[in-house]
Design a protein around this motif. Sequence first.
Motif, PDB file in Angstrom:
ATOM      1  N   VAL A 182       0.864  -1.216   0.094  1.00  0.00           N
ATOM      2  CA  VAL A 182      -0.071  -0.009  -0.107  1.00  0.00           C
ATOM      3  C   VAL A 182       1.101   1.340   0.110  1.00  0.00           C
ATOM      4  O   VAL A 182       1.784   1.333   0.894  1.00  0.00           O
ATOM      5  CB  VAL A 182      -1.031  -0.226   1.354  1.00  0.00           C
ATOM      6  CG1 VAL A 182      -1.853   1.204   1.304  1.00  0.00           C
ATOM      7  CG2 VAL A 182      -1.805  -1.269   1.519  1.00  0.00           C
ATOM      8  N   ALA A 183       0.724   2.011  -0.914  1.00  0.00           N
ATOM      9  CA  ALA A 183       1.554   3.286  -1.015  1.00  0.00           C
ATOM     10  C   ALA A 183       0.793   4.195  -1.833  1.00  0.00           C
ATOM     11  O   ALA A 183      -0.198   4.062  -2.648  1.00  0.00           O
ATOM     12  CB  ALA A 183       2.953   3.060  -1.803  1.00  0.00           C
ATOM     13  N   ASP A 184       1.047   5.551  -1.331  1.00  0.00           N
ATOM     14  CA  ASP A 184       0.240   6.770  -2.023  1.00  0.00           C
ATOM     15  C   ASP A 184       1.142   7.577  -2.944  1.00  0.00           C
ATOM     16  O   ASP A 184       0.384   8.203  -3.956  1.00  0.00           O
ATOM     17  CB  ASP A 184      -0.196   7.656  -0.832  1.00  0.00           C
ATOM     18  CG  ASP A 184      -1.474   6.902   0.120  1.00  0.00           C
ATOM     19  OD1 ASP A 184      -1.964   6.199  -0.652  1.00  0.00           O
ATOM     20  OD2 ASP A 184      -1.510   7.198   1.242  1.00  0.00           O
ATOM     21  N   ASP A 185       2.233   7.478  -2.763  1.00  0.00           N
ATOM     22  CA  ASP A 185       3.363   8.117  -3.481  1.00  0.00           C
ATOM     23  C   ASP A 185       4.394   7.378  -3.984  1.00  0.00           C
ATOM     24  O   ASP A 185       4.824   6.259  -3.416  1.00  0.00           O
ATOM     25  CB  ASP A 185       3.814   9.460  -2.659  1.00  0.00           C
ATOM     26  CG  ASP A 185       2.914  10.396  -2.053  1.00  0.00           C
ATOM     27  OD1 ASP A 185       1.827  10.634  -2.780  1.00  0.00           O
ATOM     28  OD2 ASP A 185       2.892  10.718  -1.036  1.00  0.00           O
ATOM     29  N   ASP A 216       5.997   1.714  -9.971  1.00  0.00           N
ATOM     30  CA  ASP A 216       4.438   1.518 -10.209  1.00  0.00           C
ATOM     31  C   ASP A 216       3.992   2.716 -11.216  1.00  0.00           C
ATOM     32  O   ASP A 216       4.299   3.982 -10.833  1.00  0.00           O
ATOM     33  CB  ASP A 216       3.868   1.543  -8.932  1.00  0.00           C
ATOM     34  CG  ASP A 216       2.364   1.275  -9.125  1.00  0.00           C
ATOM     35  OD1 ASP A 216       1.718   0.969 -10.199  1.00  0.00           O
ATOM     36  OD2 ASP A 216       1.625   1.029  -8.005  1.00  0.00           O
ATOM     37  N   LYS A 265       1.061   3.460 -12.174  1.00  0.00           N
ATOM     38  CA  LYS A 265      -0.094   4.318 -11.768  1.00  0.00           C
ATOM     39  C   LYS A 265       0.148   5.372 -10.713  1.00  0.00           C
ATOM     40  O   LYS A 265      -0.219   6.426 -10.686  1.00  0.00           O
ATOM     41  CB  LYS A 265      -1.279   3.302 -11.365  1.00  0.00           C
ATOM     42  CG  LYS A 265      -2.400   3.861 -10.888  1.00  0.00           C
ATOM     43  CD  LYS A 265      -3.558   2.997 -10.913  1.00  0.00           C
ATOM     44  CE  LYS A 265      -4.979   3.521 -10.305  1.00  0.00           C
ATOM     45  NZ  LYS A 265      -5.114   4.887 -10.421  1.00  0.00           N
ATOM     46  N   LEU A 266       1.244   4.867  -9.812  1.00  0.00           N
ATOM     47  CA  LEU A 266       1.548   5.864  -8.831  1.00  0.00           C
ATOM     48  C   LEU A 266       2.388   7.015  -9.281  1.00  0.00           C
ATOM     49  O   LEU A 266       2.226   8.262  -8.808  1.00  0.00           O
ATOM     50  CB  LEU A 266       2.549   5.235  -7.588  1.00  0.00           C
ATOM     51  CG  LEU A 266       1.765   4.562  -6.385  1.00  0.00           C
ATOM     52  CD1 LEU A 266       2.883   3.782  -5.739  1.00  0.00           C
ATOM     53  CD2 LEU A 266       0.653   5.198  -5.924  1.00  0.00           C
ATOM     54  N   ASP A 283      -0.360   8.530 -12.219  1.00  0.00           N
ATOM     55  CA  ASP A 283      -2.096   8.590 -11.990  1.00  0.00           C
ATOM     56  C   ASP A 283      -3.030   7.946 -12.810  1.00  0.00           C
ATOM     57  O   ASP A 283      -3.995   8.412 -13.053  1.00  0.00           O
ATOM     58  CB  ASP A 283      -2.432  10.074 -11.548  1.00  0.00           C
ATOM     59  CG  ASP A 283      -1.873  10.616 -10.474  1.00  0.00           C
ATOM     60  OD1 ASP A 283      -1.598   9.752  -9.418  1.00  0.00           O
ATOM     61  OD2 ASP A 283      -1.693  11.727 -10.082  1.00  0.00           O
TER      62      ASP A 283
END
Length: 156
Positions: free
Chosen positions: A18-21, A66, A68-69, A72
């Motif tokens: 799980v990562a947001d950035d 990633d 997508k990270l 976006d």
Amino acid sequence: MARMHTRRRGSSGSDNPVADDPPEWSDVDADDIEDRVVELAEQGHDPSQIGMKLRDEGVKGTPVPDVKLATDKKVTEILAENDADPEVPEDLRNLFERAVRLREHMDDNQQDAQNKRALQNTESKIRRLVNYYQGDELDEEFTYSYDVAVDVLDRA
């Protein structure tokens, strides 16, 4: 969830962390990543292969863990925006390849009951996916047949 054509349970797979950035060590510009994705697609790579190449080789020497990270957007979204998306989705194309291989095997080995069943299961999965993709990524009139699968694979 259970397997589609057996009575066994499914096997669990790995999950992405799980990562947001994106990580600090991968500070590649999103536009450079998109350009590289389109470039790899023009070279004939599938979306999953593009993701692995970006992970392993990266953009200008910097790996992209990633897409997508970092951008976006998913790889398939980037390809659709730049009109570089494949005519048939990758999962359906892989099933086409398997069905053609099995059909050619069955032509040489008519008594092979296991592969006859495998061909039936594969074509069943193809029909399900065609119903799912009709209208969005496939034409409304698209129907699966062995000849259609061979034509799609020859064009790619």
